[in-house]
Design a protein around this motif. Structure first.
Motif, mmCIF file in Angstrom:
data_model
loop_
_atom_site.group_PDB
_atom_site.id
_atom_site.type_symbol
_atom_site.label_atom_id
_atom_site.label_comp_id
_atom_site.label_asym_id
_atom_site.label_seq_id
_atom_site.Cartn_x
_atom_site.Cartn_y
_atom_site.Cartn_z
ATOM 1 N N GLY A 19 -9.445 -2.414 -3.133
ATOM 2 C CA GLY A 19 -8.147 -1.772 -3.314
ATOM 3 C C GLY A 19 -8.050 -1.264 -4.741
ATOM 4 N N ALA B 135 -2.332 -5.588 2.248
ATOM 5 C CA ALA B 135 -1.899 -4.203 2.528
ATOM 6 C C ALA B 135 -2.476 -3.681 3.832
ATOM 7 C CB ALA B 135 -2.330 -3.313 1.376
ATOM 8 N N ARG C 77 -2.094 -0.015 -5.089
ATOM 9 C CA ARG C 77 -1.342 -1.039 -4.359
ATOM 10 C C ARG C 77 -0.579 -1.954 -5.326
ATOM 11 N NH1 ARG C 77 1.791 -2.915 -0.891
ATOM 12 N NH2 ARG C 77 1.414 -5.004 -0.155
ATOM 13 N N LYS D 67 6.140 -0.188 -1.367
ATOM 14 C CA LYS D 67 4.710 0.131 -1.176
ATOM 15 C C LYS D 67 3.835 -0.455 -2.263
ATOM 16 C CE LYS D 67 5.628 4.598 0.992
ATOM 17 N NZ LYS D 67 7.052 4.748 0.537
ATOM 18 N N VAL D 68 4.464 -0.860 -3.363
ATOM 19 C CA VAL D 68 3.675 -1.306 -4.508
ATOM 20 C C VAL D 68 4.136 -2.687 -4.982
ATOM 21 C CG1 VAL D 68 5.109 -0.237 -6.309
ATOM 22 C CG2 VAL D 68 2.704 -0.448 -6.690
ATOM 23 N N CYS E 136 -3.723 -6.905 -2.441
ATOM 24 C CA CYS E 136 -4.473 -5.778 -1.880
ATOM 25 C C CYS E 136 -4.944 -6.099 -0.459
ATOM 26 C CB CYS E 136 -5.667 -5.429 -2.766
ATOM 27 S SG CYS E 136 -5.177 -4.624 -4.279
#
Ligand code: B1M
Length: 212
Positions: free
Chosen positions: A89, A212, A141, A171-172, A209
Motif C-alpha cells: 500500500g 483497505a 491510504r 478514505k484515509v 493498509c
C-alpha cells in the motif's frame, strides 16, 4: 557492548565519518541492526537532546550530531528493511508545517519501507493542504504526520480538518507521532492512531493498509 558505546560517543561529537564506519563494523560483527539503532545511534542522540535541553550544547553541535545520526541510519537502512517485500500500500509522510526536525520522520519512513509499504516522503515543514493533496493525487491510504515541537503539534489537527474539508476523511487514516505527542492528544484532534516509535508506527500503518 563496547562498539555501541563508541557509536553513541562519536555521534555525540558529530563525527559522522567514524560513526558510519563503526556502524558498518558492528554489522560485520553480526550485531543486529535494531541494537545498533537503539543502543548506539538513538542512545547518542538522547544524550545530545539532554545536553541541548540543559544548555550544555547549542544548535551547531546538535546539527552535526544529527548529521552523524542520519549517516549511520543510512548504513542501517537496508538491514532494517526486509528485502524484496511486495508493496502492500501507499502512505505519505512528513514533518508538519513550522517544524524542521526530520530524524524521527526518516526512521519511521525506513521502517514503513521495511514493511513493504510505498512511501511518499514530503520532507519537513509540510502544510495540511500538501498532506491532503498528496493523499488524493497519489492515492495514499495513510497520512503520517511527525512533530517534535509543542508549538507545531496543533498543525496535526489542521491536517485532520483539511482531510474532512476535502471529503477524504473516510478514505484515509491519519497517524501522528513524535516525542511530545500522546495518545490523548491524538484522540483530541480526531486522528486515527498515535504510536510512540518508528517500529510500532510501521506495524500500525501496515495494519491500516491491509484493512483497505
Ligand atoms: Co530541536 N528541539 N529545535 N533541533 N531538537 C527538540 C525537539 C527539543 C525537545 C530540545 C529541548 O529543548 N530539549 C525542543 C522542543 C521543545 C518543545 O517543543 N517543547 C527543540 C527546540 C526548542 C528547537 C528549536 C526551536 C531550537 C531553536 O532554534 N532555539 C529549533 C526549531 C526548528 C524548527 O523545527 N522550526 C530546533 C532545531 C533543531 C535542530 C535543527 C538543531 C535539530 C534538528 C535536525 C534534524 O532533525 N535534521 C534539532 C534536534 C536534533 C533536536 C533534538 C536534540 C533531537 C530530536 C531527534 O532527532 N530525536 C530534540 C531533543 C530531544 O528529542 N531529546 C530537540 C531523535 C529521533 C529519533 O526521535 O524525532 O522523537 P523522534 O522520533 C522518534 C519517535 O518520536 C517516533 O519515532 C522515532 C523513533 O522511534 N516518531 C514517530 C517520530 N515521528 C513519528 C511519526 C509517527 C510515529 C512515530 O507516526 C506518523
Amino acid at each position: 557492548m563496547e562498539i555501541l558505546k563508541e557509536i553513541s560517543g562519536y555521534l555525540q561529537q558529530g563525527r559522522a565519518k567514524i560513526v558510519k564506519e563503526l556502524v558498518q563494523q558492528a554489522l560485520d560483527q553480526g550485531v543486529p541492526a535494531e541494537d545498533i539503532l537503539r543502543e548506539g545511534l538513538l542512545d547518542g542522540m538522547n544524550i545530545v537532546g539532554e545536553k541541548f535541553k540543559n544548555n550544555e550544547i547549542f544548535v551547531p553541535e546538535v546539527l552535526v550530531a544529527a548529521r552523524a545520526m542520519n549517516m549511520g541510519a543510512q548504513i542501517l537502512k537496508p538491514h532494517l528493511a526486509a528485502a524484496g517485500v511486495e508493496a502492500h500500500g501507499k502512505v505519505c509522510i512528513g514533518t508538519v508545517k513550522g517544524d524542521l526536525h526530520d530524524i524521527g520522520k526518516n526512521l519511521v519512513k525506513m521502517m514503513l519501507e521495511g514493511k513493504g509499504l510505498e512511501v511518499v516522503d514530503l520532507g519537513t515543514d509540510v502544510s495540511p493542504e500538501t498532506f491532503v493533496q498528496t493523499a488524493i493525487e497519489q492515492n495514499c491510504r495513510v497520512i503520517c504526520c511527525s512533530a517534535l515541537l509543542t508549538t507545531t503539534m496543533p498543525v496535526m489537527g489542521d491536517v485532520v480538518k483539511a482531510a474532512e474539508a476535502a471529503g477524504i476523511r473516510d478514505k484515509v487514516k491519519i497517524m501522528v507521532g513524535g516525542a511530545p505527542l500522546t495518545e490523548e492528544f491524538c484522540r483530541q484532534i480526531g486522528a486515527d492512531a498515535y504510536t510512540p516509535d518508528a517500529a510500532s508506527a510501521a506495524d500500525k500503518a501496515l495494519e491500516f493498509c491491509m484493512e483497505a
